[in-house]
Scaffold this motif. Structure first.
Motif, PDB file in Angstrom:
ATOM      1  N   PHE A  76       0.751  -1.183  -0.090  1.00 56.34           N
ATOM      2  CA  PHE A  76       0.062  -0.038  -0.019  1.00 56.34           C
ATOM      3  C   PHE A  76       0.919   1.357   0.015  1.00 56.34           C
ATOM      4  O   PHE A  76       0.617   2.107  -0.569  1.00 56.34           O
ATOM      5  CB  PHE A  76      -1.068   0.017   1.283  1.00 56.34           C
ATOM      6  CG  PHE A  76      -1.863   1.156   1.186  1.00 56.34           C
ATOM      7  CD1 PHE A  76      -2.905   1.479   0.575  1.00 56.34           C
ATOM      8  CD2 PHE A  76      -1.494   2.365   2.498  1.00 56.34           C
ATOM      9  CE1 PHE A  76      -3.523   2.773   0.744  1.00 56.34           C
ATOM     10  CE2 PHE A  76      -2.313   3.296   2.512  1.00 56.34           C
ATOM     11  CZ  PHE A  76      -3.394   3.618   1.534  1.00 56.34           C
ATOM     12  N   GLN A  77       1.798   1.135   0.639  1.00 57.94           N
ATOM     13  CA  GLN A  77       2.899   2.359   0.680  1.00 57.94           C
ATOM     14  C   GLN A  77       3.653   2.350  -0.455  1.00 57.94           C
ATOM     15  O   GLN A  77       4.022   3.535  -0.997  1.00 57.94           O
ATOM     16  CB  GLN A  77       3.939   2.258   2.015  1.00 57.94           C
ATOM     17  CG  GLN A  77       3.116   2.216   3.116  1.00 57.94           C
ATOM     18  CD  GLN A  77       4.209   1.663   4.483  1.00 57.94           C
ATOM     19  OE1 GLN A  77       4.840   0.579   4.349  1.00 57.94           O
ATOM     20  NE2 GLN A  77       4.235   2.509   5.424  1.00 57.94           N
ATOM     21  N   THR A 114       3.189  -6.349  -9.590  1.00 57.75           N
ATOM     22  CA  THR A 114       2.136  -7.375  -8.969  1.00 57.75           C
ATOM     23  C   THR A 114       1.090  -7.510  -9.958  1.00 57.75           C
ATOM     24  O   THR A 114       0.527  -6.216 -10.433  1.00 57.75           O
ATOM     25  CB  THR A 114       1.578  -7.176  -7.662  1.00 57.75           C
ATOM     26  OG1 THR A 114       0.744  -5.914  -7.661  1.00 57.75           O
ATOM     27  CG2 THR A 114       2.696  -7.054  -6.484  1.00 57.75           C
ATOM     28  N   VAL A 115       0.586  -8.766 -10.130  1.00 60.82           N
ATOM     29  CA  VAL A 115      -0.729  -8.916 -10.996  1.00 60.82           C
ATOM     30  C   VAL A 115      -1.707 -10.054 -10.481  1.00 60.82           C
ATOM     31  O   VAL A 115      -1.228 -10.593  -9.362  1.00 60.82           O
ATOM     32  CB  VAL A 115      -0.382  -9.623 -12.532  1.00 60.82           C
ATOM     33  CG1 VAL A 115       0.464  -8.439 -13.128  1.00 60.82           C
ATOM     34  CG2 VAL A 115       0.561 -10.748 -12.527  1.00 60.82           C
ATOM     35  N   LEU A 120      -3.933  -4.502  -1.819  1.00 63.84           N
ATOM     36  CA  LEU A 120      -2.659  -4.254  -1.682  1.00 63.84           C
ATOM     37  C   LEU A 120      -1.874  -4.973  -0.930  1.00 63.84           C
ATOM     38  O   LEU A 120      -0.832  -5.577  -0.959  1.00 63.84           O
ATOM     39  CB  LEU A 120      -2.169  -2.708  -2.181  1.00 63.84           C
ATOM     40  CG  LEU A 120      -2.718  -1.904  -3.189  1.00 63.84           C
ATOM     41  CD1 LEU A 120      -2.350  -0.474  -3.122  1.00 63.84           C
ATOM     42  CD2 LEU A 120      -1.582  -2.330  -4.369  1.00 63.84           C
ATOM     43  N   ASN A 121      -2.230  -4.980   0.320  1.00 62.10           N
ATOM     44  CA  ASN A 121      -1.553  -5.471   1.504  1.00 62.10           C
ATOM     45  C   ASN A 121      -2.214  -6.705   1.746  1.00 62.10           C
ATOM     46  O   ASN A 121      -2.701  -7.148   2.821  1.00 62.10           O
ATOM     47  CB  ASN A 121      -1.757  -4.537   2.790  1.00 62.10           C
ATOM     48  CG  ASN A 121      -0.989  -3.520   2.893  1.00 62.10           C
ATOM     49  OD1 ASN A 121      -0.336  -3.229   1.823  1.00 62.10           O
ATOM     50  ND2 ASN A 121      -1.186  -2.607   3.722  1.00 62.10           N
ATOM     51  N   MET A 207      -8.622  -2.392  -4.789  1.00 58.58           N
ATOM     52  CA  MET A 207      -8.773  -1.884  -6.458  1.00 58.58           C
ATOM     53  C   MET A 207     -10.166  -1.347  -6.505  1.00 58.58           C
ATOM     54  O   MET A 207     -11.264  -1.946  -5.915  1.00 58.58           O
ATOM     55  CB  MET A 207      -8.599  -2.812  -7.302  1.00 58.58           C
ATOM     56  CG  MET A 207      -8.466  -2.349  -8.674  1.00 58.58           C
ATOM     57  SD  MET A 207      -8.487  -3.698 -10.016  1.00 58.58           S
ATOM     58  CE  MET A 207      -7.094  -4.622  -9.545  1.00 58.58           C
ATOM     59  N   ARG A 208     -10.334  -0.348  -7.132  1.00 64.84           N
ATOM     60  CA  ARG A 208     -11.698   0.153  -7.455  1.00 64.84           C
ATOM     61  C   ARG A 208     -11.787   0.436  -8.797  1.00 64.84           C
ATOM     62  O   ARG A 208     -10.755   0.749  -9.801  1.00 64.84           O
ATOM     63  CB  ARG A 208     -11.756   1.667  -6.713  1.00 64.84           C
ATOM     64  CG  ARG A 208     -11.767   1.657  -5.163  1.00 64.84           C
ATOM     65  CD  ARG A 208     -11.824   3.094  -4.407  1.00 64.84           C
ATOM     66  NE  ARG A 208     -13.011   3.539  -4.550  1.00 64.84           N
ATOM     67  CZ  ARG A 208     -14.248   3.228  -3.884  1.00 64.84           C
ATOM     68  NH1 ARG A 208     -13.984   2.421  -2.838  1.00 64.84           N
ATOM     69  NH2 ARG A 208     -15.212   3.618  -4.083  1.00 64.84           N
TER      70      ARG A 208
END
Length: 315
Positions: A76-77, A114-115, A120-121, A207-208
């Motif tokens: 996330f960071q 990343t896929v 994220l975390n 994700m949005r």
């Protein structure tokens, strides 16, 4: 969204210059994330998902996150841009995501992709290093044209279907009024186009996505010619190289740069069975989520851009 420089002014012009600088800073924003995206020059650009909704796990698994491992311990960071898996070992993104002189682009040794990761975390999806980076030869960092790059992964991704790229004969996918989709982890905070905003961006762990209507080239060109008329800037919209979408309060924002603008080729059924075609790469826009100005995306089926993508991906 060209260069990333702050405007400075003489001390005796503090009041006037501060206002002008703040306006220019809010004018355009590349769709990037982190401290680097808070710095802009005369053509500052902002990226984003504004007015979107959370994405279910494993949907849009072809959407990639670009991570800078120098920026904290959690994804996330670290996340600063998006991308899309276009074959088993190639990710398409924006050139401005992997060039520059600020602390924003990750050094090659610190860049991870990343896929298949929705949150994220989490440990979802697959993470890869980048073995080679290809930037469109006509992108020079001082303009917003040819904003495309291909990242070759250190090893192939398995079990994730790449997104297809629009072909030279598929201009009909960009029909004005048609809804396209944007997805990413960018800021969800709206920003005005031609006046200062001191609201801090707020990013999403999950994700949005949002639906954004395609805007005709003629309309987008007109809007960008007329934007912020009190600032002497050349219009950055180039119809043959770009696709415009949005202007409805739904948009991309900081952190979404490089992600895909895509359309469905078959019913999605709410899962991973949908088939999609990418028509654009998130590039820049005036503010985030403005009701008047659409965001701008690099057009992937432009002959020069598509041939570059296919050539780089084949290496």
């Amino acid at each position: 969204m060209p260069a990333h420089k702050s405007i400075r002014a003489p001390l005796w012009l503090t009041l006037v210059a501060a206002l002008v600088a703040a306006i220019v800073m809010a004018f355009f924003v590349f769709v990037q994330r982190g401290e680097a995206t808070k710095v802009a020059n005369e053509h500052s650009y902002e990226p984003k998902i504004i007015g979107g909704r959370a994405v279910a796990n494993r949907k849009y698994s072809f959407v990639a996150a670009l991570l800078n491992t120098n920026k904290g311990h959690k994804a996330f960071q670290q996340q600063f841009c998006g991308g899309s898996l276009i074959d088993r070992d190639s990710v398409l993104t924006a050139a401005h995501c992997v060039t520059g002189t600020s602390d924003f682009p990750a050094p090659p040794r610190s860049l991870r992709i990343t896929v298949g990761r929705t949150v994220l975390n989490s440990d979802q999806g697959q993470k890869r290093r980048v073995s080679r980076t290809f930037i469109h030869p006509r992108y020079n960092g001082d303009t917003v044209t040819y904003d495309a790059a291909v990242l070759k992964l250190s090893s192939s991704v398995s079990g994730i279907a790449p997104i297809k790229l629009a072909t030279l004969s598929q201009n009909y996918l960009e029909r004005p009024g048609r809804n396209a989709t944007v997805a990413g982890w960018g800021s969800t905070t709206a920003r005005p186009a031609c006046r200062p905003s001191f609201v801090s961006p707020e990013f999403s762990y999950r994700m949005r996505h949002a639906q954004v209507p395609i805007v005709s080239d003629s309309r987008a060109d007109q809007l960008y010619q007329d934007i912020c008329r009190f600032i002497d800037l050349s219009a950055p919209y180039t119809p043959r190289l770009m696709v415009a979408a949005g202007g409805t309060g739904r948009d991309t924002c900081q952190g979404d740069s490089g992600g895909p603008l895509f359309v469905a080729r078959a019913p999605d059924n709410g899962g991973s069975s949908g088939k999609y075609t990418q028509i654009g790469i998130t590039s820049f826009g005036p503010g985030c989520g403005t009701e008047r100005y659409p965001g701008v995306y690099t057009e992937v089926n432009n002959p020069s851009i598509r041939s570059f993508i296919k050539s780089a991906a084949s290496k």
